[in-house]
Design an enzyme around this catalytic site. Structure first.
Site, short mmCIF file in Angstrom:
data_model
loop_
_atom_site.label_atom_id
_atom_site.label_comp_id
_atom_site.label_asym_id
_atom_site.label_seq_id
_atom_site.Cartn_x
_atom_site.Cartn_y
_atom_site.Cartn_z
N LYS F 97 0.88 -1.18 0.00
CA LYS F 97 0.00 0.00 0.00
C LYS F 97 0.91 1.21 0.00
O LYS F 97 1.55 1.50 1.00
CB LYS F 97 -0.92 0.02 1.22
CG LYS F 97 -1.76 1.30 1.29
CD LYS F 97 -2.64 1.37 2.52
CE LYS F 97 -3.24 2.77 2.64
NZ LYS F 97 -4.06 2.92 3.85
N GLY F 158 -8.61 9.29 8.85
CA GLY F 158 -9.02 9.48 10.24
C GLY F 158 -10.04 10.58 10.46
O GLY F 158 -10.41 10.86 11.59
N ALA F 185 -9.72 5.34 3.29
CA ALA F 185 -9.56 6.42 4.27
C ALA F 185 -10.69 7.43 4.29
O ALA F 185 -11.30 7.71 3.26
CB ALA F 185 -8.26 7.17 4.02
N GLY F 186 -10.95 7.93 5.49
CA GLY F 186 -11.86 9.05 5.68
C GLY F 186 -13.30 8.68 6.01
O GLY F 186 -14.11 9.55 6.31
N ASN F 207 -9.78 1.79 8.82
CA ASN F 207 -9.05 1.51 10.05
C ASN F 207 -9.64 2.28 11.24
O ASN F 207 -10.36 1.71 12.06
CB ASN F 207 -7.55 1.83 9.89
CG ASN F 207 -6.74 1.36 11.10
OD1 ASN F 207 -7.27 1.08 12.15
ND2 ASN F 207 -5.45 1.26 10.93
N THR F 208 -9.43 3.60 11.26
CA THR F 208 -9.81 4.39 12.44
C THR F 208 -11.30 4.25 12.79
O THR F 208 -11.65 4.11 13.96
CB THR F 208 -9.48 5.88 12.19
OG1 THR F 208 -8.17 5.97 11.65
CG2 THR F 208 -9.54 6.66 13.48
#
Lengths: 65, 259, 259, 65, 259, 259, 65, 65
Positions: F97, F158, F185-186, F207-208
């Site tokens: 990645k 995040g 992401a986001g 993830n977050t």
């Protein structure tokens, strides 16, 4: 006789709303009135006799949105 | 197609509130800067010794503008109707901005009390400007009750959020092509006001966004310009948004400079 | 805080394109109505017998305005650079609106070709106005390449969609607090332009939204007002949006009219 | 000699770009030129000799966005 | 915190309409795929010779699910009340999805007729599921009228637009933390349904988005999963959106590989 | 139309990050709940006395899942390339990645460094998953550089904002109908993930939003369901949104119950 | 006597709604009824005598959203 | 000789990276290495001789997003 003017208890002799307003210092002021939640037009004030415990509202112009 | 507010044609499409300004001087300058022909006012208790109301009254009289008294803070039909009568006598106008509030957190209209109060007041000769929602069924009843102007909210009073339900406001405009419609409350910046006018609304009523801006006078002017701009754009038939791009500079006649 | 475009201070924050108008007369009137001090122009092939370019040239000269030539339709660095040189000679200006396009459907900037062409031209003494995206990393490189103005897109050219990525445009403004930033392309209505200025942008470049409106002259005027309004509002510190409502009319001193 | 002017094949005698442009009717016109994709400034046109197959671009001002 | 719909606890948070499917077979498969425990039904005129109603009735009986009859198409209190009575007899249930429609273009609730009909029916022992708007004042009156469930619209019936007024729906949820709230109508894709649940709504009522999808059975399953996902996420306390980025991979301990 | 990630067909369309979980136990449970077949990992400095990396390594090995190492925190091509090589040796995979970050506030990709690093790594036999923007011109170059998968951001890492530029993501999908595209992401809530899939994206990398939820395990499960739901809906051809309403219950055959 | 059944004019002898419904072929069907906009429960049908011009609505279950 | 290991100055005798890593306690650990920003594959470590001031990076697996 005891009435409420804008929520404050006041002692007045006055027989009519008109007289009471003068006594309370409203003479000649730009105001509108209601008694017990009912509108009382200026000309009618002299015909409205107050009774003990009446709730009198006296309002004047203010800022508004 | 200037709209007629109970027989009155307004050049300015901005109606301005008079509350929450840093000072009377700034209020006066903001009103001038806004070009508003109508200012909203209200009522409050005054004791025999106070002079505030009298002072404000002379101030307003001095403006020589049309006043639109409101029934702010009224929660029942009775309160609203009595307040309207007191306002009519005090300000010597049949116009009344009718507010009947249900919920103090959102200050949203109580559409039931609103329609009933509107009927009572209209029958009594008032010219009612109801502060309402974008609800079509409520709007129909307000019109049946005698309202010749509607003032749907953009967002909750003082929230500065802009237009919470653009779709609903569009539907209302489409449903009443010929009725004067004013977006009242909830706007924060001039682009919100311009967007309201681009939807075909006839005017905007503002207060907090101007009064509580860092510079209320400049903000009043800014809103005035944006409202006029939005209105002008609506009349000038804007482009429809499209998904794909289209070159503004024509492609024909381009030089061939590659290898 | 008027911004300086390569040493030039512009009073008007609207830069206007000259393409796609119904007639030269309407173009001229639209320019006047817009108050623009800068108009964009382009180049095209002309044969010895044609006069179109000469006519347009006298027309532009007649305006007495600053011209910003573009490199519309260029897909490579070489095309863009050669076009820029021809434009500098023809229009006698160091200013160039640099377009290097990758994709003809979205007309989106090819940020790679853009940065390279910007570097070549800046080194050659051009004052480059790059048509770019809201990408911060690209913006950094354009600045390193010598650009003292950036022109991110609002949406694809001619799409009239407004601001597709408000968040990205905000981040760009925050990243370059002192660089002149112009929203270029994709706007449809004045509220889009006002919103751009409320984000703190310094100017707006328009063409299709004005030229293809039903009434281009009125639309030019409308955009001009909205842009000034948005700018004024930005400077006047608008209210922050809040979730809950707040009465504009104070609640203290309300008459008690209920039972 | 055969050259291409704005994509069209043309027959010219001209030795230099400047002369060719006159012959093609561009005399005194507001134009800019490139040969084979490379910009040729006005003052330089008289020094540029054309060769068979050269691609000449001649552009004038136009509307742009 | 599973919610109780008039004493009934539903495992599935999807209520499914039975109309507009390509075939009864597909309808049956879609219901199964959706896992719905409640399906909405309606009434229509039938002649002595027709059998349609009878067939549909056996079909529904065969499902062994709870039915929620609606008063679709009713424009007056009287129509709605009579229809509700006919439905109660036919389907042998006290549940009624109360629709009183004002406007055939938006099919939006007539909140006045709605509240009145709700009161009449609640007093008559019905368990009313009112199809309403996000209006708080209307909601209060529906609750006063005896409604123990509210079903605000997401967008006009069949529009597939999703949630037109997220702010209003949030305010309604906040105003009634403990009342079962169902988003009814206007959704188009599963993400709309998930978003409804993420706002804290208790269930979603769907029809057209499933019935008119290319593959209604797959779409029914997709909505069921999205609704469960949205509900689970609401309970799992999602992250608050923030403006700036935060690395997911910690920055400490990074290798220094630059020069 | 399951997509092929460098020859690997994944059943699950959720790729999960392993960072920021309250505990290894919760991480393990979240991975299981998510059904992810691919987890992202990273590298960090370790001293001779520390064991953290070894412990994490055994943990990951124990999962028996495919790992996707990242180059998080790299700001230059050199850093990214060296990190990729170390990762290939440590995790024994060609997958990488690729993150080349420009700005630590938005953690947005440096598209220039990204394309160059992608080319170097692809030529060296890596299978590159570039973390990029929605920029089409960048995407084209990444594909030219040898990328067979693209991972555009939804919003800054995040930020939990969802999809900042839906229009741009749509355009990217339309431009590459056959390339595996992953929203990376986001995202904050499952409805964001469902919406990504409804746009036709092939997978989502998270993830977050999972790790920092109140209940990461439940949130992992919720995202997994929403992603499957969104994908299923995309394949089932959803309704197009329309402006006007359409009754779900047919109007023909309605009883006439009015007077 | 002439009545309207679901909007269509019909000629019926029937004294009561119950009998009329049988005559009209509704025997044993799953239906609900209203006369002149007022609901008539099944058990009551036999007590409801029809008058000339009465509007009878007979409805059955159908799909709904 | 003085080198930097993950940023910290260390004193090592070692001739090669491989030996140095053992001396530093990395023996048998799951790590990857770079010297002066350039990747050094495991098999190569024994051939890489360190010089004074060399920057050695030693990394291990960790959580990532």
């Amino acid at each position: 006789m005891r009435i409420f003017v804008n929520g404050d208890q006041r002692e007045v002799e006055a027989a009519t709303l008109a007289v009471a307003l003068d006594a309370l210092g409203y003479g000649g002021k730009k105001i509108a009135t209601a008694v017990n939640g009912r509108f009382v037009p200026a000309p009618t004030r002299q015909n409205v006799t107050l009774n003990d415990g009446d709730k009198v509202e006296v309002v004047a112009p203010m800022q508004g949105g | 197609m200037a709209r007629d507010f109970y027989g009155v044609e307004l050049k300015s499409r901005l109606l301005l509130g008079t509350s929450r300004y840093p000072s009377p001087k700034i209020l006066a300058e903001a009103i001038t800067a806004s070009g508003a022909e109508v200012v909203t006012v209200s009522l409050r208790r005054e004791s025999g010794s106070e002079r505030g109301g009298q002072t404000f009254w002379s101030f307003i009289r001095g403006l020589g503008l049309r006043v639109l008294p409101n029934t702010a803070g009224c929660h029942t039909v009775k309160e609203a109707v009595t307040t309207a009568h007191m306002a009519r006598e005090l300000f010597d106008t049949k116009w009344i901005k009718l507010e009947v509030i249900r919920d103090d957190e959102t200050l949203q209209p109580d559409v039931f009390g609103l329609v009933e109060a509107a009927r009572v007041l209209a029958e009594d000769g008032f010219e009612v400007f109801p502060y309402t929602t974008e609800d079509l069924a409520v709007a129909d009843r307000l019109v049946e009750a005698g309202c010749k102007v509607l003032m749907p909210w953009g967002a909750p009073i003082g929230s500065a959020r802009g237009l919470n339900n653009v779709y609903g406001l569009k539907a209302l405009r489409a449903h009443f092509p010929d009725l004067p419609l004013v977006v009242d409350a909830g706007l924060g910046v001039p682009s919100h006001a311009a967007a309201s006018m681009e939807l075909g609304y006839d005017a905007v009523l503002l207060n907090t966004a101007v009064a509580e801006a860092g510079d209320p006078v400049a903000m009043a002017k800014a809103f005035a310009m944006a409202i006029e701009a939005g209105r002008m754009a609506f009349a000038a038939q804007p482009l429809e948004p499209r998904d794909m791009a289209q070159p503004s500079t024509p492609m024909i006649g381009r030089a061939a400079l590659g290898d």
